[in-house]
Structure formats: C-alpha cells, structure tokens
Design a protein around this motif. Structure first.
Motif, PDB file in Angstrom:
ATOM      1  N   LYS A   1       0.974   6.509  -6.613  1.00 29.92           N
ATOM      2  CA  LYS A   1      -0.175   7.784  -6.849  1.00 29.92           C
ATOM      3  C   LYS A   1       0.170   9.116  -7.880  1.00 29.92           C
ATOM      4  O   LYS A   1       0.075  10.091  -7.587  1.00 29.92           O
ATOM      5  CB  LYS A   1      -1.419   7.778  -6.507  1.00 29.92           C
ATOM      6  CG  LYS A   1      -2.517   6.965  -6.026  1.00 29.92           C
ATOM      7  CD  LYS A   1      -2.743   6.583  -5.780  1.00 29.92           C
ATOM      8  CE  LYS A   1      -3.585   5.062  -5.096  1.00 29.92           C
ATOM      9  NZ  LYS A   1      -4.583   4.987  -4.301  1.00 29.92           N
ATOM     10  N   ALA A   2       1.320   9.614  -6.388  1.00 28.28           N
ATOM     11  CA  ALA A   2       1.490  10.619  -5.655  1.00 28.28           C
ATOM     12  C   ALA A   2       2.379  10.908  -6.996  1.00 28.28           C
ATOM     13  O   ALA A   2       2.879  12.252  -7.220  1.00 28.28           O
ATOM     14  CB  ALA A   2       2.598  10.772  -4.500  1.00 28.28           C
TER      15      ALA A   2
ATOM     16  N   GLN B   1       0.828   4.080  -2.846  1.00 32.02           N
ATOM     17  CA  GLN B   1       0.401   5.414  -2.817  1.00 32.02           C
ATOM     18  C   GLN B   1       1.365   6.687  -3.443  1.00 32.02           C
ATOM     19  O   GLN B   1       1.086   7.539  -3.581  1.00 32.02           O
ATOM     20  CB  GLN B   1       0.742   5.531  -0.829  1.00 32.02           C
ATOM     21  CG  GLN B   1      -0.108   6.797  -0.300  1.00 32.02           C
ATOM     22  CD  GLN B   1       0.525   6.887   1.747  1.00 32.02           C
ATOM     23  OE1 GLN B   1       0.737   5.582   1.978  1.00 32.02           O
ATOM     24  NE2 GLN B   1      -0.285   8.063   1.387  1.00 32.02           N
ATOM     25  N   ALA B   2       2.673   5.820  -3.435  1.00 31.97           N
ATOM     26  CA  ALA B   2       4.307   6.775  -3.070  1.00 31.97           C
ATOM     27  C   ALA B   2       4.203   6.798  -5.064  1.00 31.97           C
ATOM     28  O   ALA B   2       4.186   8.143  -5.613  1.00 31.97           O
ATOM     29  CB  ALA B   2       5.323   6.497  -3.503  1.00 31.97           C
TER      30      ALA B   2
ATOM     31  N   PRO C   1       1.055  -1.342   0.201  1.00 31.99           N
ATOM     32  CA  PRO C   1      -0.032   0.364   0.102  1.00 31.99           C
ATOM     33  C   PRO C   1       0.849   1.392   0.067  1.00 31.99           C
ATOM     34  O   PRO C   1       0.852   2.572  -0.616  1.00 31.99           O
ATOM     35  CB  PRO C   1      -0.878   0.278   1.059  1.00 31.99           C
ATOM     36  CG  PRO C   1      -0.877  -2.105   1.394  1.00 31.99           C
ATOM     37  CD  PRO C   1       0.174  -2.378   1.111  1.00 31.99           C
ATOM     38  N   ALA C   2       2.612   1.091   0.776  1.00 29.54           N
ATOM     39  CA  ALA C   2       2.985   2.138   1.190  1.00 29.54           C
ATOM     40  C   ALA C   2       3.594   2.680  -1.114  1.00 29.54           C
ATOM     41  O   ALA C   2       4.028   4.193  -1.093  1.00 29.54           O
ATOM     42  CB  ALA C   2       3.745   2.640   1.640  1.00 29.54           C
TER      43      ALA C   2
END
Ligand code: SAM
Ligand code: DTB
Ligand code: SF4
Length: 338
Positions: free
Chosen positions: A103-104, A100-101, A96-97
């Motif tokens: 997506k950013a 998230q990175a 998940p982390a």
C-alpha cells in the motif's frame, strides 16, 4: 556526397527494419559494444523511440519478504549464508506486513510490487503463502512480481493461478564467467526455471549484473544469452554490482559508468520491445550517469529507499531527478481506464 544525417540513418536501417530477433550471436553483440559511444547511443535511442514513449519510466518497488540465510553461494550477494555481510536471517514475512508495504509503495507512485526471497528454491508450502501475497497485492491495483529462486512447472503454474504478472530470475553473467561467481547452481538450472515460468504464461524478468570483474566478452555473452532466449524477457534488469563488505566481490574494481551505459544500450538494441531496468547500483550513480542510462534506452527503475538489503536513492532524490529530466511515470492500462 550524402549528408551526415543520411549516412547515420543508413547505418541504422538494418536494425530498425528488422523483426525482433532471437538469433543474436556473441560476435554481433560484441560489435555493438565496440561501436563509437555516440553511434551506439543513437541506435539505442532510435529503437527506444520506435517502441516506447521516450520520457516515460516504469516504477517498481522491491520488498525482501524473506531475508538472509540463503544456502546459495552467489559471490555478489549479502544474503548468502556462505558470506558474512551482517545480514540477519529472517523468516518469511506475514501477509499483513507485506500488504502494508505494498500500500505504501502504491501511495508513493509505484505501479509494480516485487517480492524477493533469499531461497535457493521455495517449498510448496512457501509458494502457497506467496500466492496469498500476490492475490492481496493485486487486489490493491498493483502489478506483481516475485523472485524466489528456482521453480518447477507446478510451482510456476500455481503462481500464475494466483495472478502473478512477472517472475524475476537472472542469468547474472555469461555462461563462461558464471562459474567464477556461483558454484551451487548451474546456468542450465536458471534456463530451466525461465522455461517453466514462460510455459506457465508468467511474464519473464531476466537480466544480470555488470561490474563483477567480467570482461567485455562476458558482457556480450550475457546480452547474447538474454537476447537469444526463444522469447525475449519482457523485463531486463541491468544491475551494477553493489559491492557489499563481507561478500567475495566487495573488492571488485569500480565499474566505469560508460561501460554500464553501453550495456544498457546494447540490451535496448538487441531486445527493443523489452522494458530495460536501470536496477541495482543507482545509489552510487550520479544524476548525469542515470540520465545517460535513460538516453541509452532504460525505461524502468526500482523506486524506494531500499533494494532488498542495500540502499537505493530516496524517493525525494528520485522525484527531483524525474523533474530534472522531464520524465513521467508510466501509466498502467488499468490506471488509464483501458
Ligand atoms: N534468491 C533469488 C535468486 O537468486 O533468484 C531471488 C533474490 S536475488 C537477491 C535476485 C537478484 O539480485 C540476483 O539474481 C542478482 O542478479 C541481484 N543481486 C543480488 N545481490 C546483488 C548485488 N550485490 N549487486 C547487484 N545485484 C545483486
Ligand atoms: C534484480 O535484478 N535486481 C533486484 C531484483 N532483481 C530482485 C535485486 C537487487 C539486489 C541488490 C542487493 C540487495 O539489496 O540485497
Ligand atoms: Fe540466494 Fe538469490 Fe542471494 Fe544467490 S542471489 S545468495 S540465490 S538470495
């Protein structure tokens, strides 16, 4: 008497009409390095414009998915367990982390997401975890790249099945200078990994580092080694050494920016259809030096405030640079609706 422009065109003719060559000799590459600077830039820029839109730049963002504690002894690398550069060894990041990175990175404008791990080689169970990351990042509409150390045939095939687009594995320098920098992995092992990646049908990202104390002959040796691979790497990262305190190369003599630009230009001329990435070292480079690198044929950058463990220019600085130079991000075929 022929005009100056005519003479210049004549001088470039053999390079412009030639097919993509994989038989570059070191002597030929050295001769390119020895050209007067503006002649070299003219040849590189002409070839760049033959194959690419001159003002477009491909944007990749890096994430260190497994940091530090690496058993290899690469003299430049802050992540090697052999050096004390203050980089803490961490475990592989959770999925998940990573997503998230990614997506950013996409929201900030990257088209490719590169995941780097401080491994000599991944275990099969690590490859499975990275494959899940690749699938997740691809589903976001990003191109994927991984750099995990040495791979065998099965691992490369598994990564290909997960949808991996690029694999980064650098030759770093010439075969002769290599042993001064790394003792725990042979040059041939790097070439073997590149063959596995190529055979699996993954695009190859392979380049090197300038500024490690190598001589002109070694820079030519690196480019000749890259340009005489059976198929040129689709992506060629040219890194300027980031001199990190605690690594054996922390005290390397500063690199003359024009020598760095020359290396980019020679990469562009010898591998005209490859993306040439202006990679590590931009944090300490002036806008003017970067502009020259683009003029020399660089058409890709790492974007985002961090490389793997060291700083990279902020997005704000890079956006300002792009505006200042009138450059635009390269659009992926899928984004262009093709
Ligand atoms: N461990 C894997 C490997 O070595 O293939 C992947 C990660 S490794 C950090 C990827 C590349 O980063 C290296 O091959 C080297 O070319 C580059 N690199 C590492 N430290 C650097 C530094 N201080 N300055 C410039 N490039 C560096
Ligand atoms: C490459 O040729 N350069 C990038 C990427 N491939 C993985 C890495 C640069 C690392 C610079 C040092 C650091 O941040 O740790
Ligand atoms: Fe390990 Fe890669 Fe750093 Fe070498 S460059 S020490 S293999 S992380």
């Amino acid at each position: 008497m022929p005009s100056l422009a005519f003479s210049a065109a004549l001088a470039i003719l053999p390079l412009m009409v030639g097919d993509i060559r994989s038989d570059w000799t070191r002597e030929e590459v050295k001769a390119l390095f020895a050209l007067p600077f503006s002649e070299l830039m003219f040849r590189a820029q002409s070839l760049h414009r033959t194959y690419f839109k001159a003002n477009e730049v491909q944007i990749s963002t890096l994430l260190s998915i497994k940091t530090g504690g690496c058993p290899e002894d690469c003299g430049y690398c802050p992540q090697s367990a052999h050096h004390d550069a203050g980089v803490k060894a961490e475990k592989l990041m959770a999925l998940p982390a990573v997503l998230q990175a990614a997506k950013a990175a996409k929201a900030a404008g990257a088209s490719r997401f590169c995941m780097g791990a401080a491994w000599r080689e991944p275990k099969d169970k690590d490859v499975e975890k990275v494959c899940a990351m690749v699938e997740g990042v691809k589903a976001l509409g990003l191109e994927t790249c991984a750099t995990l150390g040495m791979l065998n045939t099965d691992q490369a095939a598994r990564l290909k099945r997960s949808g991996l687009d690029y694999y980064n594995h650098n030759l770093d320098t010439s075969p002769e200078f290599y042993g001064d920098i790394i003792s725990t992995r042979m040059y041939q092992e790097r070439l073997d990994t590149l063959s596995c990646v190529r055979e699996a049908g993954i695009h190859v990202c392979c380049g090197g580092i300038v500024g490690m104390g190598e001589g002109d002959d070694d820079r030519a040796g690196l480019i000749a080694a890259l340009a005489s691979l059976p198929v040129h790497p689709e992506s060629v990262p040219i890194n300027a050494l980031v001199r990190v305190e605690g690594t054996p190369l922390a005290g390397a003599a500063p690199l003359d920016p024009l020598d760095f630009i020359r290396t980019i230009a020679v990469a562009r001329i010898t591998m005209p259809k490859s993306m040439v990435r202006l990679s590590a070292g931009r944090e300490d480079m002036s806008d003017e030096a970067q502009a020259l690198a683009f003029l020399a044929g660089a058409n890709s950058i790492f974007y985002g405030p961090r490389l793997l463990t060291t700083p990279n220019p902020s997005e704000t600085r890079d956006r300002a640079l792009m505006v200042r130079l009138g450059m635009t991000p390269m659009i992926l075929p899928c984004e262009a609706g093709e």
